[in-house]
Design a protein around this motif. Structure first.
Motif, PDB file in Angstrom:
ATOM      1  N   THR A  30       0.816  -1.217   0.000  1.00  0.00           N
ATOM      2  CA  THR A  30       0.000   0.000   0.000  1.00  0.00           C
ATOM      3  C   THR A  30       0.848   1.265   0.000  1.00  0.00           C
ATOM      4  OG1 THR A  30      -0.132   0.143   2.421  1.00  0.00           O
ATOM      5  CG2 THR A  30      -1.758  -1.243   1.298  1.00  0.00           C
ATOM      6  N   GLN A  31       2.163   1.142   0.091  1.00  0.00           N
ATOM      7  CA  GLN A  31       3.018   2.317   0.149  1.00  0.00           C
ATOM      8  C   GLN A  31       3.553   2.632  -1.251  1.00  0.00           C
ATOM      9  OE1 GLN A  31       5.983   1.895   3.258  1.00  0.00           O
ATOM     10  NE2 GLN A  31       4.458   2.632   4.707  1.00  0.00           N
ATOM     11  N   ASP A  32       3.348   3.875  -1.669  1.00  0.00           N
ATOM     12  CA  ASP A  32       3.694   4.278  -3.028  1.00  0.00           C
ATOM     13  C   ASP A  32       5.108   4.848  -3.074  1.00  0.00           C
ATOM     14  OD1 ASP A  32       3.528   4.804  -5.705  1.00  0.00           O
ATOM     15  OD2 ASP A  32       2.418   6.686  -5.460  1.00  0.00           O
ATOM     16  N   ILE A  33       6.093   3.980  -2.856  1.00  0.00           N
ATOM     17  CA  ILE A  33       7.496   4.364  -2.948  1.00  0.00           C
ATOM     18  C   ILE A  33       8.249   3.216  -3.602  1.00  0.00           C
ATOM     19  CG2 ILE A  33       7.451   5.834  -0.886  1.00  0.00           C
ATOM     20  CD1 ILE A  33       8.768   3.552   0.640  1.00  0.00           C
ATOM     21  N   ARG A  34       9.470   3.506  -4.031  1.00  0.00           N
ATOM     22  CA  ARG A  34      10.297   2.439  -4.595  1.00  0.00           C
ATOM     23  C   ARG A  34      11.165   1.883  -3.469  1.00  0.00           C
ATOM     24  NH1 ARG A  34      15.291  -0.005  -5.637  1.00  0.00           N
ATOM     25  NH2 ARG A  34      16.346   1.584  -6.862  1.00  0.00           N
ATOM     26  N   PRO A  35      10.835   0.701  -2.936  1.00  0.00           N
ATOM     27  CA  PRO A  35      11.637   0.144  -1.853  1.00  0.00           C
ATOM     28  C   PRO A  35      12.988  -0.333  -2.364  1.00  0.00           C
ATOM     29  CG  PRO A  35      10.005  -1.444  -2.577  1.00  0.00           C
ATOM     30  CD  PRO A  35       9.733  -0.182  -3.335  1.00  0.00           C
ATOM     31  N   MET A  36      13.943  -0.406  -1.440  1.00  0.00           N
ATOM     32  CA  MET A  36      15.251  -0.969  -1.766  1.00  0.00           C
ATOM     33  C   MET A  36      15.120  -2.486  -1.862  1.00  0.00           C
ATOM     34  SD  MET A  36      16.958   1.829  -1.760  1.00  0.00           S
ATOM     35  CE  MET A  36      18.654   1.306  -1.823  1.00  0.00           C
ATOM     36  N   GLU A  37      15.836  -3.064  -2.799  1.00  0.00           N
ATOM     37  CA  GLU A  37      15.854  -4.517  -2.972  1.00  0.00           C
ATOM     38  C   GLU A  37      17.192  -5.050  -2.455  1.00  0.00           C
ATOM     39  OE1 GLU A  37      13.365  -6.341  -4.028  1.00  0.00           O
ATOM     40  OE2 GLU A  37      12.036  -4.706  -4.665  1.00  0.00           O
ATOM     41  N   ILE A  65      12.768  -1.687   2.838  1.00  0.00           N
ATOM     42  CA  ILE A  65      13.645  -2.665   2.206  1.00  0.00           C
ATOM     43  C   ILE A  65      12.894  -3.969   1.983  1.00  0.00           C
ATOM     44  CG2 ILE A  65      15.810  -3.952   2.419  1.00  0.00           C
ATOM     45  CD1 ILE A  65      16.733  -1.769   4.402  1.00  0.00           C
ATOM     46  N   ASN A  66      12.893  -4.426   0.763  1.00  0.00           N
ATOM     47  CA  ASN A  66      12.421  -5.777   0.453  1.00  0.00           C
ATOM     48  C   ASN A  66      13.604  -6.733   0.556  1.00  0.00           C
ATOM     49  OD1 ASN A  66       9.914  -4.697  -0.156  1.00  0.00           O
ATOM     50  ND2 ASN A  66      10.277  -4.672  -2.361  1.00  0.00           N
ATOM     51  N   VAL A  67      13.440  -7.798   1.305  1.00  0.00           N
ATOM     52  CA  VAL A  67      14.534  -8.738   1.534  1.00  0.00           C
ATOM     53  C   VAL A  67      14.221 -10.078   0.880  1.00  0.00           C
ATOM     54  CG1 VAL A  67      15.890  -9.985   3.260  1.00  0.00           C
ATOM     55  CG2 VAL A  67      15.182  -7.618   3.696  1.00  0.00           C
ATOM     56  N   VAL A 293      24.653   2.206  -0.830  1.00  0.00           N
ATOM     57  CA  VAL A 293      23.557   1.645  -1.625  1.00  0.00           C
ATOM     58  C   VAL A 293      22.617   2.756  -2.085  1.00  0.00           C
ATOM     59  CG1 VAL A 293      21.681  -0.032  -1.675  1.00  0.00           C
ATOM     60  CG2 VAL A 293      23.750  -0.556  -0.395  1.00  0.00           C
ATOM     61  N   TYR A 294      21.840   3.303  -1.173  1.00  0.00           N
ATOM     62  CA  TYR A 294      20.765   4.223  -1.530  1.00  0.00           C
ATOM     63  C   TYR A 294      21.258   5.455  -2.289  1.00  0.00           C
ATOM     64  CZ  TYR A 294      16.889   7.501  -0.901  1.00  0.00           C
ATOM     65  OH  TYR A 294      15.895   8.410  -1.110  1.00  0.00           O
ATOM     66  N   PRO A 298      20.699   3.418  -8.962  1.00  0.00           N
ATOM     67  CA  PRO A 298      19.747   4.094  -9.847  1.00  0.00           C
ATOM     68  C   PRO A 298      18.312   3.835  -9.409  1.00  0.00           C
ATOM     69  CG  PRO A 298      20.611   2.119 -10.898  1.00  0.00           C
ATOM     70  CD  PRO A 298      21.388   2.288  -9.623  1.00  0.00           C
ATOM     71  N   TYR A 299      17.421   4.791  -9.699  1.00  0.00           N
ATOM     72  CA  TYR A 299      16.007   4.574  -9.372  1.00  0.00           C
ATOM     73  C   TYR A 299      15.459   3.385 -10.141  1.00  0.00           C
ATOM     74  CZ  TYR A 299      11.116   5.379  -8.374  1.00  0.00           C
ATOM     75  OH  TYR A 299       9.816   5.212  -7.956  1.00  0.00           O
ATOM     76  N   ASP A 300      15.852   3.290 -11.397  1.00  0.00           N
ATOM     77  CA  ASP A 300      15.461   2.149 -12.222  1.00  0.00           C
ATOM     78  C   ASP A 300      16.579   1.123 -12.154  1.00  0.00           C
ATOM     79  OD1 ASP A 300      14.615   0.299 -14.035  1.00  0.00           O
ATOM     80  OD2 ASP A 300      14.719   1.624 -15.789  1.00  0.00           O
ATOM     81  N   LEU A 301      16.370   0.072 -11.384  1.00  0.00           N
ATOM     82  CA  LEU A 301      17.413  -0.932 -11.204  1.00  0.00           C
ATOM     83  C   LEU A 301      17.831  -1.595 -12.503  1.00  0.00           C
ATOM     84  CD1 LEU A 301      16.648  -2.789  -7.856  1.00  0.00           C
ATOM     85  CD2 LEU A 301      18.723  -1.546  -8.471  1.00  0.00           C
ATOM     86  N   GLU A 302      16.946  -1.601 -13.486  1.00  0.00           N
ATOM     87  CA  GLU A 302      17.292  -2.253 -14.757  1.00  0.00           C
ATOM     88  C   GLU A 302      18.421  -1.520 -15.477  1.00  0.00           C
ATOM     89  OE1 GLU A 302      16.258  -5.228 -15.767  1.00  0.00           O
ATOM     90  OE2 GLU A 302      15.321  -5.235 -13.792  1.00  0.00           O
ATOM     91  N   SER A 303      18.664  -0.269 -15.089  1.00  0.00           N
ATOM     92  CA  SER A 303      19.763   0.473 -15.710  1.00  0.00           C
ATOM     93  C   SER A 303      21.103   0.225 -15.035  1.00  0.00           C
ATOM     94  CB  SER A 303      19.458   1.979 -15.686  1.00  0.00           C
ATOM     95  OG  SER A 303      19.432   2.465 -14.344  1.00  0.00           O
ATOM     96  N   LEU A 304      21.098  -0.592 -13.974  1.00  0.00           N
ATOM     97  CA  LEU A 304      22.331  -0.898 -13.252  1.00  0.00           C
ATOM     98  C   LEU A 304      23.281  -1.677 -14.136  1.00  0.00           C
ATOM     99  CD1 LEU A 304      23.794  -0.852 -10.463  1.00  0.00           C
ATOM    100  CD2 LEU A 304      22.694  -3.034  -9.990  1.00  0.00           C
ATOM    101  N   SER A 305      24.549  -1.277 -14.131  1.00  0.00           N
ATOM    102  CA  SER A 305      25.559  -2.001 -14.921  1.00  0.00           C
ATOM    103  C   SER A 305      26.867  -1.926 -14.150  1.00  0.00           C
ATOM    104  CB  SER A 305      25.714  -1.407 -16.323  1.00  0.00           C
ATOM    105  OG  SER A 305      26.128  -0.053 -16.249  1.00  0.00           O
ATOM    106  N   ARG A 306      27.817  -2.688 -14.616  1.00  0.00           N
ATOM    107  CA  ARG A 306      29.106  -2.716 -13.931  1.00  0.00           C
ATOM    108  C   ARG A 306      29.843  -1.402 -14.143  1.00  0.00           C
ATOM    109  NH1 ARG A 306      33.658  -7.496 -13.911  1.00  0.00           N
ATOM    110  NH2 ARG A 306      35.195  -6.381 -12.662  1.00  0.00           N
TER     111      ARG A 306
END
Length: 306
Positions: A30-37, A65-67, A293-294, A298-306
């Motif tokens: 129910t929380q409208d935020i991007r949690p940390m993975e 945080i999602n664990v 980390v935080y 990136p906000y969009d984790l899919e853009s994460l790269s080495r």
């Protein structure tokens, strides 16, 4: 803000009794935020105890945080019910396409085995390479820290003649690094290991900085300059009784262990241990989550790269 864990994970009841705010999956939705993975690759035999220790440290942060609890060995651990593993752990292959803000790789009681003789070593190397592409910052603990230094930088550990066991004073070496923000110049941390990498080895690797160390323990906290790798050689996650349990277990096995240093009052194992590391252990993980980390992910984790 809380950590988010499965509603019926046993650690939730333990943490709630300690007045630690945890959130189940339904409320978090129910929380409208991007949690940390954040993933925890738990290599310890007693999975449930280790879960509680690391989840406790992750809870002291304003971030949601999602664990994910992760496993790479399908063999049921002797100290954890199979039902628990099946209910709460995800095989690495299930999450291999996922990207994470943070990953914790725990220690393991494997000091006297060559890395190549560890039954899941090949999978460990896959995970470590994967982490460089899929994780913003990975924290390796104890045995995993030494294994990662070997894998990434080709540097071997050595084995001590006697186990390093106790609560040792550690000196901050780089107070300007964000990971050390708020630390006292001297703090304490539990140690329980045979393996050791000489501090000179860490210092010889240009990509790494030794952030905290002592003459007794050598390097304690080491980080890569890009903040993507953190190596912690001790156990800031330990409960007050963890070293006591190890000592009495080894006594029962006739291993003639030495009394852990700076732990029992008057070195008397019948007395409750002195606890003087938990505040800095909590601070270490809070700083890691915030600054390594935080603040960098990136906000969009899919853009994460080495």
């Amino acid at each position: 803000m809380p950590i988010r864990i499965p509603s019926d994970l046993p650690a939730q009841n333990v943490l709630s009794r300690e007045n630690i705010f945890v959130m189940d999956t339904q409320r978090a939705a129910t929380q409208d935020i991007r949690p940390m993975e954040v993933g925890i690759l738990n290599l310890m035999p007693n999975k449930m105890e280790t879960e509680e220790q690391f989840l406790r440290l992750l809870s002291n942060t304003p971030l949601q945080i999602n664990v994910d609890l992760i496993r790479i060995d399908n063999q049921a651990p002797k100290n954890t019910p199979k039902e628990h593993m099946d209910a709460f752990y995800r095989d690495f292959d299930e999450i291999a396409n996922k990207k994470y803000d943070g990953l914790i790789v725990t220690g393991a009681p494997l000091a006297h085995l060559a890395y190549q003789d560890v039954k899941y070593w090949e999978k460990m190397t896959v995970v470590m390479d994967w982490a460089r592409r899929h994780v913003q910052s990975t924290l390796f603990s104890c045995w995993a820290a030494h294994a990662a230094i070997y894998h990434y930088f080709g540097q071997h550990r050595v084995l001590r003649d006697e186990k390093l066991s106790g609560v040792y004073p550690i000196e901050v070496q780089n107070e300007r690094d964000e990971l050390m923000r708020g630390f006292d110049p001297i703090f304490y941390a539990p140690q329980s290991r045979y393996g050791e990498i000489p501090i000179e080895v860490y210092q010889s690797i240009p990509e790494l900085s030794v952030l905290a160390s002592s003459a007794h323990t050598g390097a304690h906290i080491v980080a890569s300059n890009d903040k993507r790798l953190v190596f912690v050689t001790g156990h800031p996650e330990y409960d007050p009784e963890s070293l006591s349990q190890e000592y009495h277990r080894d006594m029962a096995a006739n291993l003639s262990p030495k009394i852990p240093v700076n732990y029992f009052p008057d070195d008397d194992p019948s007395k409750p241990p002195m606890v003087k590391w938990r505040a800095h252990g909590s601070l270490l993980f809070t700083n890691w989550l915030n600054y390594y980390v935080y603040q960098n992910t990136p906000y969009d984790l899919e853009s994460l790269s080495r």
